[in-house]
Design a protein around this motif. Structure first.
Motif, PDB file in Angstrom:
ATOM      1  N   TRP A   4      47.269  31.409  35.573  1.00  0.00           N
ATOM      2  CA  TRP A   4      47.537  32.700  36.218  1.00  0.00           C
ATOM      3  C   TRP A   4      46.484  33.076  37.257  1.00  0.00           C
ATOM      4  CZ3 TRP A   4      43.878  36.427  35.086  1.00  0.00           C
ATOM      5  CH2 TRP A   4      43.187  36.312  33.884  1.00  0.00           C
ATOM      6  N   ARG A   7      47.520  31.229  40.267  1.00  0.00           N
ATOM      7  CA  ARG A   7      48.739  31.820  40.835  1.00  0.00           C
ATOM      8  C   ARG A   7      48.364  33.016  41.720  1.00  0.00           C
ATOM      9  NH1 ARG A   7      53.521  29.783  41.878  1.00  0.00           N
ATOM     10  NH2 ARG A   7      53.651  28.765  39.862  1.00  0.00           N
ATOM     11  N   ILE A   8      47.420  33.816  41.240  1.00  0.00           N
ATOM     12  CA  ILE A   8      46.965  34.965  42.035  1.00  0.00           C
ATOM     13  C   ILE A   8      46.361  34.455  43.350  1.00  0.00           C
ATOM     14  CG2 ILE A   8      45.268  36.861  42.139  1.00  0.00           C
ATOM     15  CD1 ILE A   8      45.598  37.013  39.009  1.00  0.00           C
ATOM     16  N   SER A  10      46.948  31.683  44.828  1.00  0.00           N
ATOM     17  CA  SER A  10      48.024  31.136  45.669  1.00  0.00           C
ATOM     18  C   SER A  10      48.741  32.269  46.418  1.00  0.00           C
ATOM     19  CB  SER A  10      48.995  30.347  44.787  1.00  0.00           C
ATOM     20  OG  SER A  10      50.217  30.180  45.435  1.00  0.00           O
ATOM     21  N   ASP A  11      49.027  33.359  45.707  1.00  0.00           N
ATOM     22  CA  ASP A  11      49.693  34.500  46.361  1.00  0.00           C
ATOM     23  C   ASP A  11      48.798  35.120  47.442  1.00  0.00           C
ATOM     24  OD1 ASP A  11      51.822  34.083  44.739  1.00  0.00           O
ATOM     25  OD2 ASP A  11      51.467  35.784  43.410  1.00  0.00           O
ATOM     26  N   THR A  13      46.861  33.639  49.390  1.00  0.00           N
ATOM     27  CA  THR A  13      46.796  32.835  50.625  1.00  0.00           C
ATOM     28  C   THR A  13      47.783  33.364  51.678  1.00  0.00           C
ATOM     29  OG1 THR A  13      48.392  31.240  49.792  1.00  0.00           O
ATOM     30  CG2 THR A  13      46.072  30.720  49.431  1.00  0.00           C
ATOM     31  N   ASN A  14      48.750  34.186  51.246  1.00  0.00           N
ATOM     32  CA  ASN A  14      49.698  34.770  52.207  1.00  0.00           C
ATOM     33  C   ASN A  14      49.062  35.898  53.022  1.00  0.00           C
ATOM     34  OD1 ASN A  14      51.576  33.111  51.074  1.00  0.00           O
ATOM     35  ND2 ASN A  14      52.493  34.673  49.776  1.00  0.00           N
TER      36      ASN A  14
END
Lengths: 524, 172
Positions: A4, A7-8, A10-11, A13-14
């Motif tokens: 998790w 995942r944070i 990764s998000d 990177t937007n």
């Protein structure tokens, strides 16, 4: 599969930013414990994941040391009640060992962070106010006070007064910050009244005041360029700090609120951690009984909003067993229950590590060491005990202590220190024992005496594994018509003077063979 | 005035079906790909879009199927190829039935599901799921009605259930 924290990252990177700043912050209202420092660990993990993804990222920690003391923390005396309402930064050190109250509680926490592989920039709220970092934000907040008041009122049952200002001066008379009400301002001068009866004015540039929390939080997001921040679930409640600060950040400071990572509280043996009640467990206390990676594992094994309870007593041994199992699964030394479980556990283990290793580190049972350490304090003797009880990894079978690598010795010694501290501080009485140097005055019946003599004969004639000895002892007691409980009681009574003890066969094999034979024959 | 009372027995159309209980597939610890099963009811696509946008960097697989009929075998297989499936929308009798029945078929394939139904039809959805042996089927309730609303209104209603979806999936 991603963890998790990954995942944070990764998000994130937007987000179109030059640098990611993952923030954490702690109110220095007493000892900093694993409950209220969770955000530091999460922020560090997210920061590391961002770096792994090639993002420019840093982790920061802000000491909320300009906040007022609301409760006297344990173990401070009642006399500290006179400081209630006073900013932590203005309270003296309770033991005279540090410059002030803040340093006294902050230092032990910050000193443990390198052990956890946590690298962060640290800031002081007090210093930021005194250095004028907040000045422009205070000015803007005063100018936009009517709008800020409206935002607050959207979430409040009782609306704020029309002259309310989002700023609290420190009273120049009583030194408190939570008893003052600012009612007007002119330029940088703020006029206020205090509950102590004092009416005064102050210059915001003096640093002798602070923004209301939700405004301060939003301001510092912009000051530091914060893109992600973990925080306790209290801030995450609907209409709570995050919701309000998010709107203020966007509308007043024109800054996008950071990616929120709310987390659930950690309870200690079922009780909420409380600095004032002395119910807490610090990262430093954790390092006394466990490796730093195990605390990471504790925090990262479940999602942040899952409730976590910590019990340093017997459940800690189960927890370490679980960690060791996950380590074996990570290095393919043990199979997981399913492919999915394996994938998940490997991910959690990976995120919990401070330094990755190519091969499985030396591992020996913490639980078993709680027995071995009570028999001897010499690492070499303990190593031999482990060997006799098949507690060493398969590739170390027959190895001599002197021939093992320094890494193995370090691992063993570190765990022994942890075990020693656990035994001293958290082990329940029934786990503790002491091998009696002199034959204790105990009464045994004829069958028990016969049992001990027969076991002594066995030990004299052959070498056994713990399972073999266990089976042989059962044959003997069956032959004698002796109940297992009575037979094992005889062993415990004659060696440690107690009715119960560790698993009998491995315990007997852990002791010096000649000593056991003589003791069973009542010769020593 | 005289009132004549007549007692009538009303049968529950869902009934109590003796069926073997079906195991609900646990939601994944993490997932890379999510199927968005759109039954083409007005607003279903908007709701699924809002929900999927809250899931961060993940692959979305859109599967369209008619509202008043079961998904075809191929559609089910396609939807089951993801780590998780979100189905929408159950906001009337027949479409709710097919959302629930399709979700159960996906669960049987080993794919965990979350079905979006309006709060008006959610009790019926649960009853139907129960009668098919899957009492605990995950149903996310959106405020009724959806049909006839503007896109903005539907987005607003969908936005209100994002928190519950993230909580279900334990996404921070």
């Amino acid at each position: 599969m991603k963890h998790w924290t990954e995942r944070i990252a990764s998000d994130l990177t937007n987000w179109n930013v030059d640098q990611h700043v993952v923030a954490s912050g702690t109110s220095i209202s007493g000892s900093i414990h694993i409950g209220n420092s969770c955000d530091v660990f999460i922020a560090n993990a997210v920061g590391k994941s961002l770096t792994k993804l090639g993002e420019n990222a840093k982790t920061i920690w802000i000491a909320d040391d300009h906040d007022p003391l609301r409760k006297v923390p344990y173990p401070l005396p009642e006399s500290y009640e006179k400081y209630l309402g006073v900013p932590y930064s203005q309270i003296p050190c309770p033991e005279g060992c540090c410059d002030n109250f803040v340093e006294h509680f902050e230092k032990p926490f910050l000193e443990t962070l390198p052990a956890f592989g946590i690298d962060l920039e640290t800031y002081s709220g007090f210093k930021m106010y005194h250095d004028g970092v907040y000045n422009d934000y205070i000015r803007k907040s005063l100018e936009r006070a009517p709008r800020i008041r409206e935002i607050f009122n959207q979430y409040r049952e009782h609306p704020l007064k029309a002259n309310w200002l989002p700023y609290n001066p420190i009273c120049s008379e009583c030194g408190r910050v939570n008893t003052t009400t600012a009612y007007d301002y002119q330029g940088d001068t703020v006029f206020y009244r205090c509950q102590c009866g004092h009416e005064g004015e102050m210059d915001i540039k003096s640093g002798e005041g602070k923004l209301t929390w939700r405004v301060e939080w939003a301001a510092r997001w912009k000051i530091f360029g914060v893109t992600c921040e973990p925080f306790g679930k209290d801030h995450a409640a609907s209409g709570g700090s995050y919701d309000v600060s998010k709107v203020i950040s966007q509308e007043i400071f024109d800054y996008r609120a950071p990616y929120p990572v709310p987390y659930e509280w950690i309870t200690l043996k079922g009780d909420a951690m409380s600095k004032s009640k002395g119910v807490f467990f610090t990262p430093g206390q954790w390092l006394e009984i466990g490796a730093p990676e195990t605390l990471n594992y504790f925090l990262f094994r479940s999602k942040p909003l899952k409730h976590k309870d910590f019990d340093p007593g017997m459940p800690f041994l189960d927890f370490i067993d679980q960690y060791d199992r996950v380590e074996r699964i990570f290095y393919d030394a043990e199979e997981a229950a399913s492919e999915k479980e394996m994938e998940k556990l490997k991910k959690i283990y990976e995120v919990s590590q401070i330094k990755s290793a190519d091969s499985m580190p030396f591992q020996t049972s913490y639980r078993f060491l709680t027995v071995a350490r009570q028999i001897s304090d010499d690492p070499e003797t303990i190593f031999q005990i482990l060997e006799r009880n098949s507690q060493l990894p398969a590739d170390m079978e027959g190895a001599e202590y002197d021939s093992v690598s320094p890494e193995v010795k370090d691992k063993l010694n570190n765990r022994l220190v942890n075990v020693e501290n656990w035994l001293e501080t958290y082990a329940p009485e029934f786990v503790k024992f002491q091998v009696q140097k002199e034959l204790p005055q105990v009464e045994l019946n004829e069958k028990q005496e016969a049992f001990l003599l027969k076991v002594a004969d066995l030990l004299e004639t052959s070498d056994y594994t713990s399972q073999e000895l266990h089976d042989e002892m059962y044959l003997i007691l069956k032959d004698l018509g002796l109940k297992p409980q009575k037979a094992f009681q005889a062993i415990y009574k004659i060696i440690i003077g107690k009715k119960q003890g560790p698993r009998a066969a491995s315990f007997v094999l852990s002791l010096d063979k000649d000593f056991v034979i003589k003791r069973f024959r009542r010769e020593a | 005035m005289r009132v004549k009372l007549t007692e009538r027995e009303v049968l529950n159309p869902v009934g109590e079906v003796q069926e073997k209980k079906i195991k609900l597939i646990p939601l994944p610890y993490d997932f890379d790909k999510v199927s968005l099963v759109d039954n083409t009811k007005p607003g279903a696509d908007i709701i699924l879009k809002v929900l999927s946008e809250s899931l961060g960097n993940r692959e979305h697989l859109w599967v369209q199927k008619p509202a008043g009929a079961p998904a075809t075998k191929q559609q089910i297989q396609e939807a089951a190829s993801s780590d998780l499936a979100i189905l929408a929308l159950g906001d009337c009798g027949s479409c709710t039935s097919w959302v629930v029945l399709d979700a159960i078929r996906l669960e049987k394939c080993g794919t965990p599901t979350i079905s979006v139904c309006s709060d008006h039809f959610a009790p019926f959805a649960r009853e139907l799921a129960d009668s098919h042996g899957l009492k605990s089927l995950r149903i996310l309730e959106v405020e009724h009605p959806i049909a006839g609303l503007s896109d903005e209104k539907i987005e607003e209603k969908a936005g209100k259930i994002v928190g519950n979806l993230l909580y279900l999936l334990q996404i921070p």
